[in-house]
Scaffold this motif. Structure first.
Motif, PDB file in Angstrom:
ATOM      1  N   LEU A  32       0.836  -1.203   0.000  1.00  0.00           N
ATOM      2  CA  LEU A  32       0.000   0.000   0.000  1.00  0.00           C
ATOM      3  C   LEU A  32       0.869   1.251   0.000  1.00  0.00           C
ATOM      4  CD1 LEU A  32      -2.865   1.200   0.135  1.00  0.00           C
ATOM      5  CD2 LEU A  32      -2.659   1.094   2.624  1.00  0.00           C
ATOM      6  N   ALA A  33       1.915   1.265   0.807  1.00  0.00           N
ATOM      7  CA  ALA A  33       2.826   2.417   0.841  1.00  0.00           C
ATOM      8  C   ALA A  33       3.525   2.592  -0.504  1.00  0.00           C
ATOM      9  CB  ALA A  33       3.857   2.238   1.952  1.00  0.00           C
ATOM     10  N   ARG A  34       3.907   1.493  -1.153  1.00  0.00           N
ATOM     11  CA  ARG A  34       4.550   1.563  -2.463  1.00  0.00           C
ATOM     12  C   ARG A  34       3.595   2.147  -3.501  1.00  0.00           C
ATOM     13  NH1 ARG A  34       5.634  -3.764  -3.529  1.00  0.00           N
ATOM     14  NH2 ARG A  34       7.209  -3.665  -1.904  1.00  0.00           N
ATOM     15  N   MET A  35       2.329   1.697  -3.462  1.00  0.00           N
ATOM     16  CA  MET A  35       1.332   2.202  -4.409  1.00  0.00           C
ATOM     17  C   MET A  35       1.091   3.692  -4.178  1.00  0.00           C
ATOM     18  SD  MET A  35      -2.145   3.208  -4.674  1.00  0.00           S
ATOM     19  CE  MET A  35      -2.782   2.635  -3.145  1.00  0.00           C
ATOM     20  N   GLN A  36       0.977   4.106  -2.916  1.00  0.00           N
ATOM     21  CA  GLN A  36       0.708   5.513  -2.615  1.00  0.00           C
ATOM     22  C   GLN A  36       1.885   6.407  -2.993  1.00  0.00           C
ATOM     23  OE1 GLN A  36      -0.392   5.223   1.498  1.00  0.00           O
ATOM     24  NE2 GLN A  36      -2.541   4.829   1.009  1.00  0.00           N
ATOM     25  N   SER A  37       3.090   5.901  -2.949  1.00  0.00           N
ATOM     26  CA  SER A  37       4.247   6.715  -3.332  1.00  0.00           C
ATOM     27  C   SER A  37       4.409   6.791  -4.849  1.00  0.00           C
ATOM     28  CB  SER A  37       5.520   6.175  -2.688  1.00  0.00           C
ATOM     29  OG  SER A  37       5.845   4.920  -3.227  1.00  0.00           O
ATOM     30  N   SER A  38       3.767   5.884  -5.590  1.00  0.00           N
ATOM     31  CA  SER A  38       3.911   5.888  -7.044  1.00  0.00           C
ATOM     32  C   SER A  38       2.741   6.565  -7.757  1.00  0.00           C
ATOM     33  CB  SER A  38       4.041   4.449  -7.554  1.00  0.00           C
ATOM     34  OG  SER A  38       2.808   3.774  -7.416  1.00  0.00           O
ATOM     35  N   LEU A  39       1.905   7.290  -7.021  1.00  0.00           N
ATOM     36  CA  LEU A  39       0.758   7.965  -7.631  1.00  0.00           C
ATOM     37  C   LEU A  39       1.220   9.042  -8.604  1.00  0.00           C
ATOM     38  CD1 LEU A  39      -1.523   8.390  -4.497  1.00  0.00           C
ATOM     39  CD2 LEU A  39      -1.838   6.801  -6.379  1.00  0.00           C
ATOM     40  N   GLU A  40       0.463   9.206  -9.670  1.00  0.00           N
ATOM     41  CA  GLU A  40       0.759  10.239 -10.663  1.00  0.00           C
ATOM     42  C   GLU A  40      -0.521  11.005 -10.986  1.00  0.00           C
ATOM     43  OE1 GLU A  40       2.376   8.318 -14.076  1.00  0.00           O
ATOM     44  OE2 GLU A  40       4.128   7.562 -13.001  1.00  0.00           O
ATOM     45  N   VAL A  41      -0.343  12.246 -11.398  1.00  0.00           N
ATOM     46  CA  VAL A  41      -1.493  13.068 -11.797  1.00  0.00           C
ATOM     47  C   VAL A  41      -2.198  12.385 -12.961  1.00  0.00           C
ATOM     48  CG1 VAL A  41      -2.180  15.293 -12.766  1.00  0.00           C
ATOM     49  CG2 VAL A  41      -0.430  15.202 -10.986  1.00  0.00           C
ATOM     50  N   GLY A  42      -3.520  12.312 -12.871  1.00  0.00           N
ATOM     51  CA  GLY A  42      -4.315  11.677 -13.912  1.00  0.00           C
ATOM     52  C   GLY A  42      -4.743  10.261 -13.577  1.00  0.00           C
ATOM     53  N   ASP A  43      -4.177   9.682 -12.525  1.00  0.00           N
ATOM     54  CA  ASP A  43      -4.569   8.330 -12.116  1.00  0.00           C
ATOM     55  C   ASP A  43      -6.010   8.327 -11.611  1.00  0.00           C
ATOM     56  OD1 ASP A  43      -2.122   7.245 -12.701  1.00  0.00           O
ATOM     57  OD2 ASP A  43      -1.414   7.166 -10.627  1.00  0.00           O
ATOM     58  N   GLU A  44      -6.746   7.297 -11.994  1.00  0.00           N
ATOM     59  CA  GLU A  44      -8.081   7.067 -11.443  1.00  0.00           C
ATOM     60  C   GLU A  44      -7.886   6.309 -10.138  1.00  0.00           C
ATOM     61  OE1 GLU A  44     -11.178   7.889 -12.749  1.00  0.00           O
ATOM     62  OE2 GLU A  44     -10.151   9.007 -14.314  1.00  0.00           O
ATOM     63  N   VAL A  45      -8.398   6.844  -9.031  1.00  0.00           N
ATOM     64  CA  VAL A  45      -8.175   6.226  -7.733  1.00  0.00           C
ATOM     65  C   VAL A  45      -9.494   6.020  -6.993  1.00  0.00           C
ATOM     66  CG1 VAL A  45      -5.861   7.198  -7.466  1.00  0.00           C
ATOM     67  CG2 VAL A  45      -7.817   8.451  -6.585  1.00  0.00           C
ATOM     68  N   MET A  46      -9.454   5.115  -6.025  1.00  0.00           N
ATOM     69  CA  MET A  46     -10.556   4.961  -5.102  1.00  0.00           C
ATOM     70  C   MET A  46     -10.015   5.263  -3.717  1.00  0.00           C
ATOM     71  SD  MET A  46     -13.073   1.782  -4.143  1.00  0.00           S
ATOM     72  CE  MET A  46     -11.879   0.937  -3.131  1.00  0.00           C
ATOM     73  N   LEU A  47     -10.659   6.182  -3.024  1.00  0.00           N
ATOM     74  CA  LEU A  47     -10.241   6.521  -1.674  1.00  0.00           C
ATOM     75  C   LEU A  47     -10.705   5.426  -0.721  1.00  0.00           C
ATOM     76  CD1 LEU A  47     -11.167  10.319  -1.722  1.00  0.00           C
ATOM     77  CD2 LEU A  47      -9.003   9.237  -2.307  1.00  0.00           C
ATOM     78  N   THR A  48     -10.142   5.413   0.482  1.00  0.00           N
ATOM     79  CA  THR A  48     -10.516   4.397   1.456  1.00  0.00           C
ATOM     80  C   THR A  48     -11.971   4.523   1.873  1.00  0.00           C
ATOM     81  OG1 THR A  48      -9.675   5.801   3.231  1.00  0.00           O
ATOM     82  CG2 THR A  48      -8.190   4.094   2.369  1.00  0.00           C
ATOM     83  N   SER A  49     -12.594   5.662   1.622  1.00  0.00           N
ATOM     84  CA  SER A  49     -14.013   5.854   1.930  1.00  0.00           C
ATOM     85  C   SER A  49     -14.912   5.309   0.830  1.00  0.00           C
ATOM     86  CB  SER A  49     -14.301   7.344   2.130  1.00  0.00           C
ATOM     87  OG  SER A  49     -13.996   8.051   0.943  1.00  0.00           O
ATOM     88  N   GLY A  50     -14.321   4.886  -0.296  1.00  0.00           N
ATOM     89  CA  GLY A  50     -15.097   4.335  -1.397  1.00  0.00           C
ATOM     90  C   GLY A  50     -15.404   5.340  -2.489  1.00  0.00           C
ATOM     91  N   VAL A  51     -14.922   6.562  -2.359  1.00  0.00           N
ATOM     92  CA  VAL A  51     -15.153   7.608  -3.352  1.00  0.00           C
ATOM     93  C   VAL A  51     -14.142   7.445  -4.484  1.00  0.00           C
ATOM     94  CG1 VAL A  51     -15.161  10.094  -3.762  1.00  0.00           C
ATOM     95  CG2 VAL A  51     -16.040   9.184  -1.609  1.00  0.00           C
ATOM     96  N   PHE A  52     -14.644   7.451  -5.726  1.00  0.00           N
ATOM     97  CA  PHE A  52     -13.774   7.364  -6.903  1.00  0.00           C
ATOM     98  C   PHE A  52     -13.486   8.765  -7.415  1.00  0.00           C
ATOM     99  CE2 PHE A  52     -15.543   3.165  -6.794  1.00  0.00           C
ATOM    100  CZ  PHE A  52     -14.527   2.363  -7.258  1.00  0.00           C
ATOM    101  N   GLY A  53     -12.292   8.964  -7.968  1.00  0.00           N
ATOM    102  CA  GLY A  53     -11.945  10.253  -8.525  1.00  0.00           C
ATOM    103  C   GLY A  53     -10.657  10.172  -9.327  1.00  0.00           C
ATOM    104  N   THR A  54     -10.249  11.330  -9.829  1.00  0.00           N
ATOM    105  CA  THR A  54      -9.038  11.447 -10.639  1.00  0.00           C
ATOM    106  C   THR A  54      -8.071  12.370  -9.930  1.00  0.00           C
ATOM    107  OG1 THR A  54     -10.394  11.221 -12.624  1.00  0.00           O
ATOM    108  CG2 THR A  54      -8.165  12.067 -12.918  1.00  0.00           C
ATOM    109  N   LEU A  55      -6.815  11.953  -9.816  1.00  0.00           N
ATOM    110  CA  LEU A  55      -5.808  12.805  -9.176  1.00  0.00           C
ATOM    111  C   LEU A  55      -5.522  14.017 -10.051  1.00  0.00           C
ATOM    112  CD1 LEU A  55      -3.174  10.294  -7.796  1.00  0.00           C
ATOM    113  CD2 LEU A  55      -4.890  11.549  -6.534  1.00  0.00           C
ATOM    114  N   ARG A  56      -5.603  15.174  -9.468  1.00  0.00           N
ATOM    115  CA  ARG A  56      -5.340  16.414 -10.199  1.00  0.00           C
ATOM    116  C   ARG A  56      -4.056  17.100  -9.755  1.00  0.00           C
ATOM    117  NH1 ARG A  56      -7.462  15.152 -14.444  1.00  0.00           N
ATOM    118  NH2 ARG A  56      -9.706  15.006 -14.490  1.00  0.00           N
ATOM    119  N   GLU A  57      -3.632  16.858  -8.500  1.00  0.00           N
ATOM    120  CA  GLU A  57      -2.425  17.521  -8.003  1.00  0.00           C
ATOM    121  C   GLU A  57      -1.849  16.703  -6.850  1.00  0.00           C
ATOM    122  OE1 GLU A  57      -1.369  21.682  -5.708  1.00  0.00           O
ATOM    123  OE2 GLU A  57      -3.112  21.637  -7.038  1.00  0.00           O
TER     124      GLU A  57
END
Length: 96
Positions: A32-57
């Motif tokens: 999980l820590a490896r995945m969170q450190s490799s995030l990039e702008v534009g990735d489609e993500v799901m937050l731990t609360s279940g909300v889906f979104g796109t990374l903008r910054e």
């Protein structure tokens, strides 16, 4: 020598506990820590609360996630649970 033999079941239980509980949990935490450190702008993500979104910054420990057109929220990087599969097809309900 008999004292050592009486300790073998305790050692076996501790080893089994480590193999079945502690080792997999630490592996998940590292992944999980490896995945969170490799995030990039534009990735489609799901937050731990279940909300889906796109990374903008990305800003250190915080990220901005667009959850709807024009709606951007700021959350902790640790709140990102998974990188969502953007290849999911929307399934419409069948009409009867």
């Amino acid at each position: 020598m008999p004292e050592l033999v009486s300790l073998l079941p305790l050692v076996g239980i501790a080893l089994l506990f480590w193999l079945l509980v502690i080792r997999p949990a630490s592996r998940r935490t590292k992944e999980l820590a490896r995945m969170q450190s490799s995030l990039e702008v534009g990735d489609e993500v799901m937050l731990t609360s279940g909300v889906f979104g796109t990374l903008r910054e990305l800003d250190g420990d915080q990220v901005r996630v667009e959850i709807a057109e024009g709606v951007v929220i700021k959350v902790a990087r640790g709140a990102v649970g998974t990188i969502a599969d953007s290849g999911l097809d929307v399934v419409e309900p069948e009409e009867n």
